[in-house]
Structure formats: C-alpha cells, structure tokens
Design a protein around this motif. Structure first.
Motif, mmCIF file in Angstrom:
data_model
loop_
_atom_site.group_PDB
_atom_site.id
_atom_site.type_symbol
_atom_site.label_atom_id
_atom_site.label_comp_id
_atom_site.label_asym_id
_atom_site.label_seq_id
_atom_site.Cartn_x
_atom_site.Cartn_y
_atom_site.Cartn_z
ATOM 1 N N GLY A 14 0.794 -1.218 0.000
ATOM 2 C CA GLY A 14 0.000 0.000 0.000
ATOM 3 C C GLY A 14 0.826 1.267 0.000
ATOM 4 O O GLY A 14 0.291 2.361 -0.190
ATOM 5 N N GLY A 15 2.117 1.126 0.204
ATOM 6 C CA GLY A 15 2.992 2.291 0.277
ATOM 7 C C GLY A 15 3.427 2.795 -1.088
ATOM 8 O O GLY A 15 3.024 2.255 -2.131
ATOM 9 N N SER A 16 4.238 3.841 -1.080
ATOM 10 C CA SER A 16 4.700 4.481 -2.313
ATOM 11 C C SER A 16 6.214 4.587 -2.313
ATOM 12 O O SER A 16 6.855 4.575 -1.257
ATOM 13 N N LEU A 17 6.742 4.716 -3.513
ATOM 14 C CA LEU A 17 8.191 4.859 -3.680
ATOM 15 C C LEU A 17 8.450 5.621 -4.968
ATOM 16 O O LEU A 17 7.694 5.484 -5.948
ATOM 17 N N ARG A 66 -1.281 3.110 -11.018
ATOM 18 C CA ARG A 66 -0.361 3.075 -9.879
ATOM 19 C C ARG A 66 1.035 3.595 -10.203
ATOM 20 O O ARG A 66 1.732 4.073 -9.315
ATOM 21 N N PHE A 67 1.456 3.481 -11.455
ATOM 22 C CA PHE A 67 2.818 3.870 -11.814
ATOM 23 C C PHE A 67 2.770 5.052 -12.788
ATOM 24 O O PHE A 67 1.969 5.083 -13.716
ATOM 25 N N ARG A 68 3.693 5.986 -12.580
ATOM 26 C CA ARG A 68 3.744 7.132 -13.470
ATOM 27 C C ARG A 68 5.181 7.634 -13.580
ATOM 28 O O ARG A 68 5.871 7.769 -12.564
ATOM 29 N N ALA A 69 5.613 7.931 -14.794
ATOM 30 C CA ALA A 69 6.956 8.453 -15.011
ATOM 31 C C ALA A 69 6.885 9.931 -15.356
ATOM 32 O O ALA A 69 5.903 10.390 -15.947
ATOM 33 N N LEU A 80 10.280 7.590 -11.641
ATOM 34 C CA LEU A 80 9.158 6.643 -11.703
ATOM 35 C C LEU A 80 8.490 6.662 -10.334
ATOM 36 O O LEU A 80 9.088 6.246 -9.341
ATOM 37 N N GLU A 81 7.268 7.159 -10.294
ATOM 38 C CA GLU A 81 6.524 7.196 -9.048
ATOM 39 C C GLU A 81 5.600 5.992 -8.991
ATOM 40 O O GLU A 81 4.808 5.758 -9.911
ATOM 41 N N MET A 82 5.703 5.243 -7.896
ATOM 42 C CA MET A 82 4.919 4.021 -7.734
ATOM 43 C C MET A 82 4.074 4.159 -6.478
ATOM 44 O O MET A 82 4.593 4.472 -5.406
ATOM 45 N N THR A 83 2.789 3.923 -6.613
ATOM 46 C CA THR A 83 1.876 4.017 -5.477
ATOM 47 C C THR A 83 1.115 2.705 -5.316
ATOM 48 O O THR A 83 1.140 1.847 -6.196
ATOM 49 N N ALA A 84 0.439 2.568 -4.183
ATOM 50 C CA ALA A 84 -0.359 1.365 -3.897
ATOM 51 C C ALA A 84 0.433 0.094 -4.195
ATOM 52 O O ALA A 84 -0.055 -0.824 -4.857
#
Length: 122
Positions: A14-17, A66-69, A80-84
C-alpha cells in the motif's frame, strides 16, 4: 554510457516509492526512457515507457493507475513514481534509454545501467 536507477528500498504493502533514472554522462531529456523490472526467478518485464514527447506507454493496464513516469528536465533525469505497491511489485527495477521510439523488448534499448531493488513486504 551507463544509466543508474536509484531510490529502491523496503516498503509496506500500500505504500509508495519514487525511483530515479540518471546518467552522469548525458541528459535523458531527448530519449525515450523505458522502465523494466525483474522479480526473482522471473523474466524481465516491461513496466512502462516515457516517450520523448511526453506520452506514456504501459506494459500492463494494471500499472496505469499506480505507476507514473515524469521528467526532471532541469537535471536531465526521469522519475518513476509508484503508489499502492503490492508484494508482487517486488523486483529489481531498471531504466533504459532509446533514441528511436519506445519498445517492449528490453534488448532493443541502447543504454542500460544497474537496477535498484524494490521490496514490498510487511
């Protein structure tokens, strides 16, 4: 020319990185940047590609929400932003650059670098 993916680590489900792709030898601003990942015992998988015109192409529909660059044009890098995040997202993440358009095959990218390990676990 080598790229370097950084920002990996241990995160709870559930976290982000946020990962970063950079090169000490060139700016990534004019390149199509592909993100790939490889989980233990599995083949390398295409996550997404950020085109040099700003469009994004995803390897799986499930990643789209969930993923966006994005580009940091001032620094010539790509994030690269990763969520959930889910345990199945655990893998070594790599970035690669290609002058010609995005491609699903990792071996068609010209520039590669060391990956960064993302572990999703409680």
């Amino acid at each position: 020319v080598q790229l370097q993916a950084s920002g990996g680590g241990l995160v709870q489900p559930g976290g982000s990185l946020r990962l970063r792709c950079a090169s000490s030898q060139m700016s990534l601003n004019n390149y199509n940047i592909g993100w790939f990942r490889q989980a233990p015992g599995k083949e390398r998988e295409w996550v997404l590609c950020l085109r040099n015109d700003g469009d994004m192409i995803y390897g799986k529909i499930s990643m789209k929400d969930r993923f966006r660059a994005s580009r940091d044009s001032a620094n010539g890098t790509v994030d690269l932003e990763m969520t959930a995040l889910e345990p199945d997202d655990t893998a070594i993440y790599y970035c690669a650059a290609r002058g010609v358009d995005c491609n699903v095959d990792w071996y068609r990218y010209v520039y590669w670098g060391q990956g960064t390990l993302v572990t999703v676990s409680s």
